[in-house]
Design an enzyme around this catalytic site. Structure first.
Site, mmCIF file in Angstrom:
data_model
loop_
_atom_site.group_PDB
_atom_site.id
_atom_site.type_symbol
_atom_site.label_atom_id
_atom_site.label_comp_id
_atom_site.label_asym_id
_atom_site.label_seq_id
_atom_site.Cartn_x
_atom_site.Cartn_y
_atom_site.Cartn_z
ATOM 1 N N ASN A 114 0.340 -1.511 -0.273
ATOM 2 C CA ASN A 114 0.203 -0.053 -0.360
ATOM 3 C C ASN A 114 0.822 1.537 -0.274
ATOM 4 O O ASN A 114 0.878 1.986 0.068
ATOM 5 C CB ASN A 114 -0.605 -0.454 1.150
ATOM 6 C CG ASN A 114 -0.009 -0.443 2.041
ATOM 7 O OD1 ASN A 114 1.179 -0.015 2.895
ATOM 8 N ND2 ASN A 114 -0.979 -0.207 4.020
ATOM 9 N N HIS A 117 4.270 4.323 4.578
ATOM 10 C CA HIS A 117 3.579 3.813 6.238
ATOM 11 C C HIS A 117 3.464 4.989 6.861
ATOM 12 O O HIS A 117 4.571 5.936 5.980
ATOM 13 C CB HIS A 117 5.023 3.047 6.702
ATOM 14 C CG HIS A 117 4.855 3.438 7.882
ATOM 15 N ND1 HIS A 117 4.547 2.047 8.907
ATOM 16 C CD2 HIS A 117 5.151 3.865 9.039
ATOM 17 C CE1 HIS A 117 4.031 2.903 10.151
ATOM 18 N NE2 HIS A 117 5.329 3.130 9.873
HETATM 19 P P1 IDP Z 1 -1.571 1.436 8.762
HETATM 20 O O1 IDP Z 1 0.047 1.477 7.688
HETATM 21 O O2 IDP Z 1 -2.524 1.991 8.326
HETATM 22 O O3 IDP Z 1 -1.072 2.223 9.850
HETATM 23 P P2 IDP Z 1 -1.670 -0.684 9.932
HETATM 24 O O4 IDP Z 1 -2.458 -1.584 10.630
HETATM 25 O O5 IDP Z 1 -0.966 -0.747 11.042
HETATM 26 O O6 IDP Z 1 -2.005 0.035 8.964
HETATM 27 O O7 IDP Z 1 -0.808 -2.382 9.116
HETATM 28 C C1 IDP Z 1 1.059 -1.654 8.883
HETATM 29 C C2 IDP Z 1 0.888 -2.729 7.224
HETATM 30 O O8 IDP Z 1 0.083 -4.241 7.735
HETATM 31 C C3 IDP Z 1 -0.567 -2.005 6.642
HETATM 32 O O9 IDP Z 1 0.239 -0.704 6.384
HETATM 33 C C4 IDP Z 1 -0.189 -2.926 5.518
HETATM 34 O O10 IDP Z 1 0.885 -3.089 4.451
HETATM 35 C C5 IDP Z 1 0.157 -4.280 6.415
HETATM 36 N N1 IDP Z 1 -1.533 -4.655 6.628
HETATM 37 C C6 IDP Z 1 -2.441 -4.149 7.215
HETATM 38 N N2 IDP Z 1 -3.837 -5.056 7.937
HETATM 39 C C7 IDP Z 1 -2.957 -6.260 6.614
HETATM 40 C C8 IDP Z 1 -4.038 -7.635 6.046
HETATM 41 O O11 IDP Z 1 -5.380 -7.159 6.882
HETATM 42 N N3 IDP Z 1 -3.247 -8.274 5.605
HETATM 43 C C9 IDP Z 1 -2.132 -7.640 4.670
HETATM 44 N N4 IDP Z 1 -1.982 -6.729 5.393
HETATM 45 C C10 IDP Z 1 -1.461 -5.695 6.403
HETATM 46 MG MG MG Z 2 -0.301 1.116 11.757
#
Ligand code: IDP
Ligand code: MG
Length: 140
Positions: A114, A117
């Site tokens: 995505n 970060h």
């Molecule tokens: P954020 O980056 O929007 O803060 P977080 O929940 O902190 O989201 O998750 C960290 C990273 O883990 C996300 O940016 C994404 O790359 C990955 N991630 C989060 N949820 C999922 C999921 O359900 N499947 C696969 N990867 C995920």
């Molecule tokens: Mg996060």
């Protein structure tokens, strides 16, 4: 509101697509200043350490594999309300749910790949900035 610093990472998917300049423009257009920046390739154990808060999640192994799969850009963004502002311009975690015009909507591939970060709080920003940068490397 106050001037804050936040950690930003341009993830391996976006670096591989050669869109780091386009992403940096989004920060600058939003009034955030890039006060530190470097390109690096995390080892698997460095990625595991950075994301250790997610170690109980089903996606942890895959996330650490992805984050150590290629070069990233680590950067410190500075500006008014920088932590929340960056989260807004990044967009939702899943690019499919991210608002039109956000970085993840425009450059992300999937919920994991995505593009960026961003720290989620001032407290975590301080911890995450210290993970990547020494004080000498941050120039206002
Ligand atoms: P954020 O980056 O929007 O803060 P977080 O929940 O902190 O989201 O998750 C960290 C990273 O883990 C996300 O940016 C994404 O790359 C990955 N991630 C989060 N949820 C999922 C999921 O359900 N499947 C696969 N990867 C995920
Ligand atoms: Mg996060």
């Amino acid at each position: 509101m106050s001037v804050q610093k936040t950690l930003s990472l341009i993830k391996p998917d976006a670096v591989a697509k050669n869109v780091t300049g386009s992403i940096n423009s989004r920060f600058e257009q939003a009034g955030l200043k890039i006060v530190a920046q470097k390109r690096l390739h995390l080892t698997r154990s460095q990625a595991e350490n950075f994301y250790k808060v997610h170690s109980d999640k089903a996606f942890y192994e895959s996330l650490c594999e992805f984050m150590s799969s290629g070069p990233i850009i680590a950067q410190v963004l500075s500006g008014e309300d920088a932590v929340a502002k960056n989260r807004t311009i990044m967009g939702a975690t899943n690019p499919a749910n991210a608002d039109i015009g956000t970085i993840r909507r425009d450059f992300g591939e999937s919920i994991e790949h995505n593009a960026v970060h961003g720290s989620d709080s001032v407290e975590n920003a301080a911890i995450e900035i210290a993970f990547f940068f020494s004080g000498l490397e941050i120039v206002e």
